[in-house]
Design an enzyme around this catalytic site. Structure first.
Site, short mmCIF file in Angstrom:
data_model
loop_
_atom_site.label_atom_id
_atom_site.label_comp_id
_atom_site.label_asym_id
_atom_site.label_seq_id
_atom_site.Cartn_x
_atom_site.Cartn_y
_atom_site.Cartn_z
N SER A 69 0.86 -1.18 0.00
CA SER A 69 0.00 0.00 0.00
C SER A 69 0.89 1.23 0.00
O SER A 69 2.12 1.12 0.17
CB SER A 69 -0.90 0.00 1.23
OG SER A 69 -0.10 0.13 2.41
N ASP A 118 -1.30 -1.48 -3.98
CA ASP A 118 -2.66 -1.56 -3.49
C ASP A 118 -3.26 -0.18 -3.23
O ASP A 118 -2.59 0.72 -2.74
CB ASP A 118 -2.64 -2.38 -2.18
CG ASP A 118 -4.01 -2.75 -1.68
OD1 ASP A 118 -4.93 -2.90 -2.49
OD2 ASP A 118 -4.16 -2.91 -0.45
N HIS A 119 -4.53 -0.03 -3.55
CA HIS A 119 -5.35 1.13 -3.16
C HIS A 119 -4.70 2.49 -3.40
O HIS A 119 -4.29 3.18 -2.46
CB HIS A 119 -5.76 1.03 -1.69
CG HIS A 119 -6.94 0.12 -1.49
ND1 HIS A 119 -8.20 0.44 -1.90
CD2 HIS A 119 -7.03 -1.11 -0.94
CE1 HIS A 119 -9.04 -0.55 -1.60
NE2 HIS A 119 -8.34 -1.51 -1.03
N GLU A 181 -10.93 -0.53 -8.48
CA GLU A 181 -12.08 -0.76 -7.61
C GLU A 181 -13.23 0.11 -8.04
O GLU A 181 -13.07 1.32 -8.28
CB GLU A 181 -11.71 -0.46 -6.15
CG GLU A 181 -12.87 -0.70 -5.20
CD GLU A 181 -12.46 -0.68 -3.73
OE1 GLU A 181 -13.28 -1.08 -2.90
OE2 GLU A 181 -11.32 -0.28 -3.43
N GLU A 189 -8.67 1.37 6.36
CA GLU A 189 -7.40 0.69 6.14
C GLU A 189 -6.37 1.70 5.67
O GLU A 189 -6.60 2.44 4.71
CB GLU A 189 -7.54 -0.43 5.09
CG GLU A 189 -6.22 -1.18 4.85
CD GLU A 189 -6.34 -2.20 3.73
OE1 GLU A 189 -5.94 -3.36 3.95
OE2 GLU A 189 -6.80 -1.84 2.64
N HIS A 233 -13.15 -3.39 5.13
CA HIS A 233 -11.80 -3.62 5.62
C HIS A 233 -11.81 -3.89 7.12
O HIS A 233 -12.66 -3.39 7.85
CB HIS A 233 -10.92 -2.39 5.35
CG HIS A 233 -10.53 -2.23 3.91
ND1 HIS A 233 -10.62 -1.03 3.25
CD2 HIS A 233 -10.05 -3.12 3.01
CE1 HIS A 233 -10.20 -1.19 2.00
NE2 HIS A 233 -9.86 -2.45 1.84
N GLY A 234 -10.82 -4.63 7.56
CA GLY A 234 -10.68 -4.91 8.99
C GLY A 234 -11.45 -6.15 9.40
O GLY A 234 -12.02 -6.86 8.57
N HIS A 272 -11.85 -7.55 -2.03
CA HIS A 272 -11.21 -6.68 -1.04
C HIS A 272 -11.90 -6.87 0.31
O HIS A 272 -13.05 -7.29 0.38
CB HIS A 272 -11.29 -5.22 -1.46
CG HIS A 272 -10.31 -4.85 -2.51
ND1 HIS A 272 -9.97 -3.54 -2.79
CD2 HIS A 272 -9.57 -5.60 -3.36
CE1 HIS A 272 -9.07 -3.51 -3.76
NE2 HIS A 272 -8.83 -4.75 -4.12
N GLY A 273 -11.19 -6.49 1.38
CA GLY A 273 -11.78 -6.62 2.71
C GLY A 273 -12.00 -8.07 3.09
O GLY A 273 -13.04 -8.44 3.62
N GLY A 274 -10.99 -8.92 2.82
CA GLY A 274 -11.17 -10.35 3.05
C GLY A 274 -11.04 -10.80 4.49
O GLY A 274 -11.61 -11.82 4.87
N SER A 275 -10.30 -10.06 5.32
CA SER A 275 -10.09 -10.50 6.70
C SER A 275 -11.41 -10.62 7.44
O SER A 275 -12.27 -9.74 7.36
CB SER A 275 -9.17 -9.51 7.43
OG SER A 275 -7.86 -9.56 6.90
N ASN A 294 -7.64 -10.05 -1.06
CA ASN A 294 -6.76 -9.26 -0.20
C ASN A 294 -6.90 -9.70 1.25
O ASN A 294 -8.01 -9.79 1.78
CB ASN A 294 -7.10 -7.77 -0.30
CG ASN A 294 -6.63 -7.15 -1.60
OD1 ASN A 294 -6.25 -7.84 -2.54
ND2 ASN A 294 -6.66 -5.83 -1.66
N VAL A 295 -5.77 -9.99 1.88
CA VAL A 295 -5.75 -10.36 3.30
C VAL A 295 -4.66 -9.53 3.98
O VAL A 295 -3.49 -9.65 3.63
CB VAL A 295 -5.47 -11.86 3.51
CG1 VAL A 295 -5.65 -12.22 4.97
CG2 VAL A 295 -6.38 -12.72 2.64
N ASP A 296 -5.05 -8.71 4.93
CA ASP A 296 -4.07 -7.84 5.58
C ASP A 296 -4.24 -7.84 7.09
O ASP A 296 -3.33 -8.22 7.84
CB ASP A 296 -4.21 -6.41 5.03
CG ASP A 296 -3.16 -5.46 5.59
OD1 ASP A 296 -2.09 -5.94 6.01
OD2 ASP A 296 -3.39 -4.24 5.59
#
Length: 366
Positions: A69, A118-119, A181, A189, A233-234, A272-275, A294-296
């Site tokens: 990012s 990213d983003h 996106e 995020e 996200h998150g 996106h926002g996979g977590s 995406n996993v963050d």
């Protein structure tokens, strides 16, 4: 063994190991869509997080996507480096440094790697401009850009598409992939805060997907779309987020009908926002053409836990350089050496990446 000695290629796909570009990225993503798996995209902020991810992918016999990012890239350069809004010096320099580092070590792990950013929001376009300058310079010297792909994230739809088209024209001669996106990923995020957006904005319309496809396809076949289907996200408590991956299936059907062909999944989708999502939500999305997740946030937590547990377990060895429960003159260097405790974070992060590779059906895909 030197990097040049590595001639292994991914079985079936015949892909080179290390960072891949252009037609090889397209081949990988097409294979993923056909075989029903998605590739985790891991936000990396240091050499340590890079190697933790590569190790997991190697051992799982899977491809991987490494991405920075804007904030992560700036951190890669160092928090003490100036990063002005106009030039994004640290973010540009850090992303370039990360790219060269990843290109150097990735072949050692014997797997194909997609190198992504990213983003990129509107205010961060100077960051993208700086990276593309380096891509073009690198391309003239090496026949490939420095990065495999970049991502643009803008609003509203018309401005988003027109801006992406202008960048895609610049990227197309290098066969560089563009992810964009459309819609909004909720939550917060890396300094992008969408916690207050209207819930309806989290769901992309099929007409928008088709508008984008029409604009991009005449220019390049190297693009993917991060469509909103309730993503946030998150991490979140169960029930707070309503994901509707079935919408991606409707988008595919809409574009397929417009194209009038036999391809039932013409769009490469990104999650996106996979977590925090359930395994079934991942699998449902992958079934509708998602090839990248995406996993963050989960990985940040995993990295911490290894270091946290090491420090907690060895706290009496970490208070002084000399002196511990074994004796007042016993040295503690072997306990506080960063290569020891940082490695514990790498192990737990690597374990979580392995879990994602299994959840997304990517493990064993090579």
């Amino acid at each position: 063994m030197t990097i040049s000695n590595y001639v292994n290629r991914a079985q079936d796909l015949n892909l080179p190991v290390g960072v891949i570009y252009g037609d090889d990225v397209l081949k990988l993503f097409t294979y993923a869509r056909e075989k029903g798996f998605a590739i985790p995209a891991v936000n990396v902020t240091s050499s340590s997080t890079v190697v933790a991810t590569l190790e997991a992918a190697r051992d799982a016999k899977a491809p991987i996507i490494l991405q920075t990012s804007q904030g992560g890239a700036a951190y890669f350069a160092g928090k003490g480096v100036k990063n002005s809004a106009e030039k994004q010096e640290a973010a540009v320099g850090g992303a370039i440094a990360a790219a060269h580092y990843i290109r150097a070590v990735a072949p050692l792990y014997g797997i194909p790697v997609v190198l992504h950013t990213d983003h990129c929001a509107k205010k961060l376009l100077p960051w993208l401009d700086g990276m593309l300058d380096e891509d073009e310079k690198f391309f003239k010297q090496n026949g490939v850009p420095l990065f495999s792909s970049h991502m643009i994230d803008l609003e509203p739809v018309d401005e988003n598409i027109s801006t992406c088209v202008s960048y895609l024209k610049r990227m197309a001669p290098m066969k560089q992939w563009l992810e964009m996106e459309i819609g909004i990923t909720g939550g917060e995020e890396d300094g992008v805060d969408n916690t207050g957006v209207d819930n309806a904005s989290l769901y992309t319309q099929p007409e928008d997907i088709w508008q984008m496809f029409q604009a991009f396809r005449p220019l390049s076949k190297y693009f993917s779309i991060a469509a909103g289907f309730g993503n946030v996200h998150g991490v979140y408590a169960p029930g707070n987020v309503r994901l509707h991956p079935e919408l991606l299936g409707k988008h595919q059907a809409y574009v397929s009908e417009k194209l009038g062909g036999n391809d039932k999944k013409p769009v490469f989708f990104v999650f996106h926002g996979g977590s925090g999502s359930s395994k079934q939500e991942y699998l449902d999305a992958i079934g509708h053409g998602v090839i990248k997740v995406n996993v963050d946030t989960d990985l940040q937590w995993a990295y911490l836990t290894g270091i946290r547990d090491y420090v907690t377990k060895n706290i009496d060895y970490l208070k002084t350089q000399v002196g511990n429960p074994e004796g007042p003159n016993k040295p503690n260097k072997k306990k506080y050496d960063p290569r020891v405790w940082v490695r514990e974070g790498e192990k737990t992060m690597s374990t979580r990446v392995t879990e994602a590779l299994k959840d997304f059906n990517a493990a064993g895909s090579l």
